[in-house]
Design a protein around this motif. Structure first.
Motif, PDB file in Angstrom:
ATOM      1  N   ARG A 100      53.522  62.369  23.927  1.00  0.00           N
ATOM      2  CA  ARG A 100      52.709  62.286  25.121  1.00  0.00           C
ATOM      3  C   ARG A 100      53.044  61.031  25.926  1.00  0.00           C
ATOM      4  O   ARG A 100      53.053  61.048  27.148  1.00  0.00           O
ATOM      5  CB  ARG A 100      51.258  62.303  24.659  1.00  0.00           C
ATOM      6  CG  ARG A 100      50.173  62.217  25.663  1.00  0.00           C
ATOM      7  CD  ARG A 100      50.185  63.326  26.659  1.00  0.00           C
ATOM      8  NE  ARG A 100      49.277  62.959  27.738  1.00  0.00           N
ATOM      9  CZ  ARG A 100      49.593  62.144  28.708  1.00  0.00           C
ATOM     10  NH1 ARG A 100      50.789  61.639  28.768  1.00  0.00           N
ATOM     11  NH2 ARG A 100      48.713  61.824  29.631  1.00  0.00           N
ATOM     12  N   THR A 101      53.365  59.968  25.224  1.00  0.00           N
ATOM     13  CA  THR A 101      53.605  58.693  25.911  1.00  0.00           C
ATOM     14  C   THR A 101      54.899  58.697  26.708  1.00  0.00           C
ATOM     15  O   THR A 101      55.079  57.885  27.591  1.00  0.00           O
ATOM     16  CB  THR A 101      53.698  57.555  24.900  1.00  0.00           C
ATOM     17  OG1 THR A 101      54.635  57.942  23.890  1.00  0.00           O
ATOM     18  CG2 THR A 101      52.377  57.286  24.271  1.00  0.00           C
ATOM     19  N   LEU A 103      55.928  61.129  28.570  1.00  0.00           N
ATOM     20  CA  LEU A 103      55.780  61.948  29.778  1.00  0.00           C
ATOM     21  C   LEU A 103      54.811  61.288  30.740  1.00  0.00           C
ATOM     22  O   LEU A 103      53.918  60.563  30.326  1.00  0.00           O
ATOM     23  CB  LEU A 103      55.227  63.324  29.410  1.00  0.00           C
ATOM     24  CG  LEU A 103      56.122  64.210  28.546  1.00  0.00           C
ATOM     25  CD1 LEU A 103      55.330  65.410  28.050  1.00  0.00           C
ATOM     26  CD2 LEU A 103      57.333  64.663  29.335  1.00  0.00           C
ATOM     27  N   LEU A 105      51.620  61.597  33.364  1.00  0.00           N
ATOM     28  CA  LEU A 105      50.408  62.408  33.330  1.00  0.00           C
ATOM     29  C   LEU A 105      50.661  63.756  33.996  1.00  0.00           C
ATOM     30  O   LEU A 105      50.277  64.807  33.491  1.00  0.00           O
ATOM     31  CB  LEU A 105      49.273  61.667  34.037  1.00  0.00           C
ATOM     32  CG  LEU A 105      47.941  62.409  34.090  1.00  0.00           C
ATOM     33  CD1 LEU A 105      47.409  62.652  32.683  1.00  0.00           C
ATOM     34  CD2 LEU A 105      46.920  61.630  34.902  1.00  0.00           C
ATOM     35  N   TRP A 108      52.805  66.071  31.820  1.00  0.00           N
ATOM     36  CA  TRP A 108      51.992  66.559  30.710  1.00  0.00           C
ATOM     37  C   TRP A 108      50.981  67.603  31.182  1.00  0.00           C
ATOM     38  O   TRP A 108      50.805  68.656  30.577  1.00  0.00           O
ATOM     39  CB  TRP A 108      51.266  65.403  30.017  1.00  0.00           C
ATOM     40  CG  TRP A 108      50.090  65.845  29.215  1.00  0.00           C
ATOM     41  CD1 TRP A 108      48.779  65.682  29.500  1.00  0.00           C
ATOM     42  CD2 TRP A 108      50.125  66.593  27.984  1.00  0.00           C
ATOM     43  NE1 TRP A 108      47.997  66.260  28.549  1.00  0.00           N
ATOM     44  CE2 TRP A 108      48.786  66.833  27.602  1.00  0.00           C
ATOM     45  CE3 TRP A 108      51.146  67.093  27.177  1.00  0.00           C
ATOM     46  CZ2 TRP A 108      48.446  67.530  26.447  1.00  0.00           C
ATOM     47  CZ3 TRP A 108      50.798  67.805  26.023  1.00  0.00           C
ATOM     48  CH2 TRP A 108      49.463  68.007  25.674  1.00  0.00           C
TER      49      TRP A 108
END
Lengths: 313, 475
Positions: A100-101, A103, A105, A108
């Motif tokens: 997740r980190t 990408l 926001l 994602w």
């Protein structure tokens, strides 16, 4: 970048590309299957779609009619089919969630949004409307992801690994699509114009959104060897094999500028690019289109393995 | 509307009017019809869902990714209330650090007889591998989550010290972002102290504890058990905000008494590990040999002084609930001052007299496992059936050392948006205290947790609790 992260991003790129390809394949098949048989409309359009998706064996094992409802469901929402659109998006999201980190926001949200949207359909489709809406949604989400990645992501390892995965998958999809239909692209028994196979060829072009492009490039009626030429050797078509390999090499170059390392993946990609660069469609046909495509798919798999090895996924 | 407990907005039961600090909230609530409020709540939920904030609940496969309910009515603290709390929190964490340095070092407190020796040495949280070890700056608890409850205007109690790997800070930060979007008008009117400095302070703290060998530009990473952990969202959120790599055990390896991470550019040295993994899983060579989540050899690198681990290994003994009962004495012993924050009176069931009292009064008491967390395995007497009490009594008799009991506190309530409108619900507060070699800091506020069921006192998110934004405003 962490090797595990790189691996996850590479697979995000691959799964997104695969989901997009499947949506387009199903749309083109819906159109083909709807034609009257006197126009070459095939009774086996769905069988052929399964083959193009390389899921014919899996479908045979599961059993089911070769019709829109059953095959459509298998390719889109079937949770038991590891390559259904649903499962592709699940895998893309799982990979994205694990990194997740890496990408933005927006990127994602596009993946998570696509996954949420497809969840809404559950594991069954009620009717054709639902199938159509779902395919539209998936295509739109995939475009949204591309746009989000393009507009918001740092031009760095994360972006390049996604693009690399997506180019490797795209090359694979185009080659497999051509291979399934290769017998239709053979020049023997050619009847210019009114061929019954005309609709088959246009289906291939539609699947890769290149029908209009074909007309612009060749300013000619749809001819099988030109379809092959377009999808293998034309640099203007983003899904052609040569375009995919140029992109793969470009991404590997970018990755090597940050790590200052070149490895086996580079050598394979350069060789593939050079071969496509030299190739002429006549030569491919004289060697055998099917053999060419088989070899290409095998080389592309080797490239995938070399990438994983070089970057320690 | 006020119930039997102290209410954050209305004050004492039966008091007329609102407390001054809540006047703007009261006006806002009165000016917002229920449908406006529910629309706002829906907007907030949509926002949380889209950005993927979820929380997994163990033992419930269907709810693998559930949203923690968010309540849009903020919990407000005045600057003077906060000043007292902040001083008390820093004092408490200083004492916890001194206590840990002592029990793994000279053990003065055991010699002085203030804390019974067997309570430490037989404690499952006491880690033999840490005896004689000195983390950088002798700081053990770098990140503490201290759970506070309020029972009256000036009565704040510490309910628990979370000194291992406290979670929830991502909700504190995201709740604020959502509130800024939902009610900008309130932020314009009130002067609400910001919490967004937390990631910077955390990174600063992590850099401050880097081992000397790291040089000027230490590399910090966040070590997560992986995406199946219930708090994975928070791990990825924090790594992102800090701009550090989010690593799993398999991303790290040990060579030549150093820790490295595997990157596409080859191995890269790691100096500080913010771990969100329990002690037992950190290093299979020293702790649980079956751990697939840890890094073989990590502790040997720590012993060589080449890596810092936050929080340090072995801090679990400090958030043990039996040790908790000694905290007032511990604070006095190390700081020489009276505790600013109160402790809840606690019966240690390991003492036979206390056990007898607890067994006789189970329907009034809250009984907890000494090393439990997350609201699992506890008994809330006033809300338990006779059968539940009887079963629990058997458990208690069989293993009294494992339990402590506390009176049921009248937790304060706070106005909360419920299906039928605004109602009073019980709340607690978890502020986060950061301690590095450059001192301790607390961002103003923390995470307010709210028990959404009427009358319920259990606020844990794993038990269906929700959260609220917490505002510290000038008086």
């Amino acid at each position: 970048m962490l090797s595990r992260t790189a691996g996850n991003l590479y697979w995000v790129g691959r799964y997104i590309e695969r989901a997009d390809f499947l949506s387009r394949l199903i749309e083109a098949t819906l159109r083909l299957a709807a034609l009257p048989s006197s126009y070459g409309g095939m009774t086996n359009a769905w069988e052929s779609a399964l083959e193009a998706a390389w899921m014919a064996d899996a479908y045979a094992a599961r059993g089911g009619a070769f019709d829109e409802a059953s095959v459509g469901e298998f390719l889109t929402v079937d949770p038991a089919n590891p390559s259904s659109i649903r499962r592709c998006l699940e895998a893309a999201r799982a990979n994205a969630r694990a990194v997740r980190t890496a990408l933005t926001l927006e990127a994602w949200e596009a993946i998570n949004g696509a996954w949420l949207d497809v969840q809404k359909y559950g594991t069954r489709l009620e009717d054709r409307d639902q199938l159509g809406t779902m395919l539209e949604t998936v295509k739109a989400s995939m475009l949204a992801f591309d746009g989000a990645a393009h507009r918001t992501m740092l031009r760095g390892d994360a972006y390049w690994f996604i693009m690399l995965g997506s180019a490797v998958e795209r090359a694979d999809n185009t080659a497999r699509l051509l291979d399934v239909k290769y017998h239709l692209l053979l020049p023997h028994g050619e009847r210019v114009g009114g061929s019954l196979d005309y609709f088959q060829w246009t289906t291939i072009l539609r699947t890769v959104s290149a029908l209009t492009a074909y007309r612009w490039v060749y300013r000619d009626t749809v001819k099988p060897w030109l379809v092959a030429d377009l999808l293998i050797l034309n640099r203007q078509i983003p899904r052609s094999l040569v375009s995919c390999y140029e992109e793969i090499l470009h991404r590997l170059d970018q990755l090597s500028t940050s790590s200052a390392r070149r490895g086996p993946a580079h050598r394979l990609a350069s060789a593939g690019c050079a071969a496509l660069d030299q190739a002429k469609i006549d030569g491919i046909y004289s060697r055998g289109l099917h053999e060419f495509l088989r070899e290409f798919i095998a080389d592309n798999n080797r490239l995938g393995a070399a990438i994983a090895e070089q970057y320690l996924f | 509307m006020p119930g039997k407990a102290f209410d954050e907005m209305f004050g004492h039961p039966g008091a007329a009017g609102t407390r001054d600090v809540y006047a703007p909230i009261s006006d806002w609530l009165n000016g917002s019809p229920l449908d406006v409020m529910t629309t706002r709540r829906r907007q907030a939920e949509l926002f949380f869902r889209r950005i993927g904030i979820t929380f997994a609940v163990y033992g419930d496969p269907d709810a693998a990714e559930r949203l923690i309910p968010f309540d849009i009515v903020p919990r407000v603290l005045s600057a003077s209330e906060w000043a007292t709390m902040e001083a008390g929190l820093i004092q408490r964490v200083e004492a916890l650090n001194a206590f840990l340095a002592d029990i793994y070092g000279k053990q003065d407190i055991l010699r002085s007889g203030i804390v019974p020796e067997e309570l430490i040495v037989c404690n499952p949280g006491f880690n033999l591998a840490m005896i004689g070890k000195r983390p950088v700056g002798d700081i053990w608890v770098h990140i503490a989550g201290i759970d506070l409850v309020r029972t009256d205007a000036d009565d704040f109690y510490v309910l628990e010290d979370n000194a291992r790997t406290p979670s929830g800070v991502s909700y504190m930060l995201e709740n604020r972002e959502v509130m800024l979007k939902l009610v900008p008008e309130l932020f314009a009117k009130l002067r609400i102290r910001p919490v967004e400095t937390y990631p910077d302070q955390l990174l600063d703290m992590l850099h401050s504890i880097a081992p000397p060998a790291a040089g000027n530009a230490p590399t910090a990473v966040l070590l997560t058990p992986g995406q199946h952990n219930s708090a994975f969202y928070e791990h990825s959120f924090l790594a992102d905000k800090l701009g550090i790599e989010l690593v799993e055990g398999s991303d790290l390896f040990v060579r030549d008494a150093r820790v490295f991470m595997r990157t596409t550019e080859g191995p890269r040295r790691v100096d500080v590990i913010y771990r969100r993994l329990d002690d037992a899983f950190l290093d299979p060579l020293v702790f649980r040999p079956d751990s697939m989540l840890g890094v073989p050899g990590l502790m040997s690198v720590f012993d060589a002084g080449n890596v810092s681990i936050a929080n340090a290994v072995g801090t679990g003994v400090a958030d043990d609930k039996a040790i908790y009962s000694y905290m007032p004495e511990i604070i006095r012993f190390y700081t020489g001052a009276e505790p600013v924050l109160k402790n809840v009176p606690t019966w240690r069931c390991r003492e036979s007299e206390a056990l007898g009292y607890v067994l006789d009064h189970l329907p009034e008491l809250v009984v907890k496992e000494v090393d439990g967390s997350g609201g699992y395995g506890m008994l809330v007497g006033p809300h338990a059936t006779k059968a539940m009490i009887a079963t629990f009594a058997d458990k208690l008799r069989a293993n009294p050392d494992k339990f402590i009991a506390q009176p049921t506190l009248a937790l304060s309530t706070c106005p909360t948006l419920c299906d039928g409108g605004i109602e009073a619900r019980h709340v607690d507060l978890r502020p986060f205290v950061l301690t590095g070699t450059n001192g301790s800091r607390v961002v103003p506020g923390g995470l307010t947790r709210v028990a959404l069921e009427q009358g319920s006192l259990v606020v844990n998110s794993s038990q269906g609790g929700g959260t609220k934004d917490t505002w510290v405003v000038d008086d």
